[in-house]
Design an enzyme around this catalytic site. Structure first.
Site, PDB file in Angstrom:
ATOM      1  N   GLU A 259       3.609  -9.102  58.507  1.00 52.02           N
ATOM      2  CA  GLU A 259       2.676  -9.213  57.210  1.00 52.02           C
ATOM      3  C   GLU A 259       2.308 -10.783  56.975  1.00 52.02           C
ATOM      4  O   GLU A 259       2.515 -11.233  56.190  1.00 52.02           O
ATOM      5  CB  GLU A 259       3.606  -8.866  55.977  1.00 52.02           C
ATOM      6  CG  GLU A 259       4.305  -7.690  55.871  1.00 52.02           C
ATOM      7  CD  GLU A 259       5.166  -7.142  54.859  1.00 52.02           C
ATOM      8  OE1 GLU A 259       5.050  -7.831  53.860  1.00 52.02           O
ATOM      9  OE2 GLU A 259       5.860  -6.022  54.896  1.00 52.02           O
TER      10      GLU A 259
HETATM   11  C1  GLA Z   1       6.586  -7.225  50.652  1.00 50.69           C
HETATM   12  C2  GLA Z   1       6.246  -5.517  51.136  1.00 50.69           C
HETATM   13  C3  GLA Z   1       4.815  -5.610  51.216  1.00 50.69           C
HETATM   14  C4  GLA Z   1       3.916  -6.140  50.153  1.00 50.69           C
HETATM   15  C5  GLA Z   1       4.248  -7.440  50.244  1.00 50.69           C
HETATM   16  C6  GLA Z   1       3.556  -8.025  48.734  1.00 50.69           C
HETATM   17  O1  GLA Z   1       6.444  -8.013  51.663  1.00 50.69           O
HETATM   18  O2  GLA Z   1       6.799  -5.461  52.351  1.00 50.69           O
HETATM   19  O3  GLA Z   1       4.466  -4.137  51.420  1.00 50.69           O
HETATM   20  O4  GLA Z   1       4.258  -5.415  48.936  1.00 50.69           O
HETATM   21  O5  GLA Z   1       5.620  -7.640  49.599  1.00 50.69           O
HETATM   22  O6  GLA Z   1       2.088  -7.797  49.058  1.00 50.69           O
END
Ligand code: GLA
EC number: 3.2.1.8
Length: 354
Positions: A259
């Site tokens: 992410e």
């Molecule tokens: C966490 C979750 C993601 C997303 C982020 C915020 O990292 O794993 O799916 O919700 O928060 O966007």
């Protein structure tokens, strides 16, 4: 030079220029790992879709496979959005990372409660988890190559290993191993990940290691660890990042950065209000610091390509990012490699020049 040769040279030059312009992150990294992006359904039909196809070869639904959105009532699944995302990926020959099967946030209201509104028993909750995982993983078998099976089960607080979520309160730590077993039974070919954030902070690295070691020792089918990489221009340090990759991969697990975004503000999870020093603008100083941070982390990813098997960025461009709302609502952030107009930033050039 003859006129015809001049025309040829011009044609070759413009073809090269054109190829360079359409070359995406995925092409620069073809010999390293897939480069993915988090998507919503809207981004796949709007102006962002071109950028997505040009730059990336893997996608993660930002929200549409989470338990709340996809399983809103005990006997009702809501497949439409997730199906469209998976179809888009198939149509464009992209991989899909499924996200996520078990998390303490974005859960549906019915999940933890019985008809009287009381918390369900451990047996009931594990059965619900099993039904959910089996149904979702089965539906996308052969189309989703990797799943974030359990998300964020480790505590931020150094006095506990496990987050004190409702999952934990009702089931103890058992729900984690069970979730992996259910997912593996449903699709033995899917690569199964444990996913978490702030994993480069030394205390958290140690707790995540402790959880994963226990799972690996118990032969639970966890195959990789997803490091969310919600970072900033201030962290992680080179040393923290290297230590984390080495320590977690020493368990025999693959590593993915799942992410990635690089905030221009420090991580302050509990701040909700703007301050005078939040300047809302992408200053030349931020641009430089962010470029250096992106350059550094991608250099390290490439170095560890034997264990790093994927990088996913959490958004397409600075036009929209969850960090505009979190943790401080209304504070503009600039965490991505493309600017508000979808143009590559200097950080992009830094990431693809090696
Ligand atoms: C966490 C979750 C993601 C997303 C982020 C915020 O990292 O794993 O799916 O919700 O928060 O966007």
């Amino acid at each position: 030079m003859k006129k015809t040769s001049l025309v040829c040279v011009a044609l070759v030059l413009s073809a090269t220029l054109c190829a360079q312009q359409t070359k995406g992150l995925k092409d620069y990294y073809a010999n390293y790992f897939p480069i993915g992006v988090a998507v919503s359904l809207r981004s796949l039909s709007g102006p962002d879709s071109k950028l997505i196809v040009q730059q990336f070869n893997s996608i993660t639904p930002e929200n549409d496979m989470k338990m709340g959105p996809i399983h809103p009532e005990e006997n009702r699944y809501n497949w439409a959005r997730a199906d469209s995302i998976v179809n888009f990926a198939q149509h464009h020959g992209m991989k899909v990372r499924g996200h996520c099967l078990c998390w303490h946030e974005q859960t549906p209201n019915w999940l933890f409660k019985d008809a009287a509104g009381k918390n369900v028993t451990k047996e009931v909750l594990l059965q619900r988890l099993k039904d959910h995982i089996t149904t979702v993983v089965n539906r996308y078998k052969g189309k989703v190559y990797a799943w974030d099976v359990v998300n964020e089960a480790v505590a931020d607080d150094s006095s506990h290993v496990y987050r004190n979520s409702l999952w934990y309160q009702i089931c103890g730590e058992d729900f984690i191993a069970k979730a992996f077993e259910y997912a593996h039974a449903a699709d033995p070919n899917a690569i199964l990940y444990y996913n978490d954030y702030n994993t480069e902070r030394p205390g958290k690295t140690a707790r995540v290691y402790q959880l994963l070691k226990k799972l690996v020792d118990a032969k639970v089918p966890v195959m990789g660890v997803g490091l969310q990489a919600h970072w900033s221009i201030y962290e992680p340090t080179e040393n923290e990042l290297r230590t984390t990759i080495e320590k977690l991969s020493s368990l025999g697990l693959k590593i993915q950065f799942t992410e990635l975004d690089i905030s221009v503000y420090p991580w302050e999870k509990n701040r909700r209000t703007k301050r005078a020093d939040d300047n809302d603008a992408f200053t030349a100083e931020y641009e430089q610091q962010q470029l250096e941070q992106y350059q550094k982390v991608f250099r390290i990813f490439r170095e560890y390509k034997n264990v790093v098997t994927g990088i996913t960025v959490w958004g397409i461009s600075d036009r929209y990012t969850w960090l505009d709302e979190y943790p401080v609502p209304g504070r503009k952030n600039y965490p991505m490699l493309f600017d508000k107009n979808g143009q590559p930033k200097k950080a992009f050039d830094a990431v693809v020049s090696f």
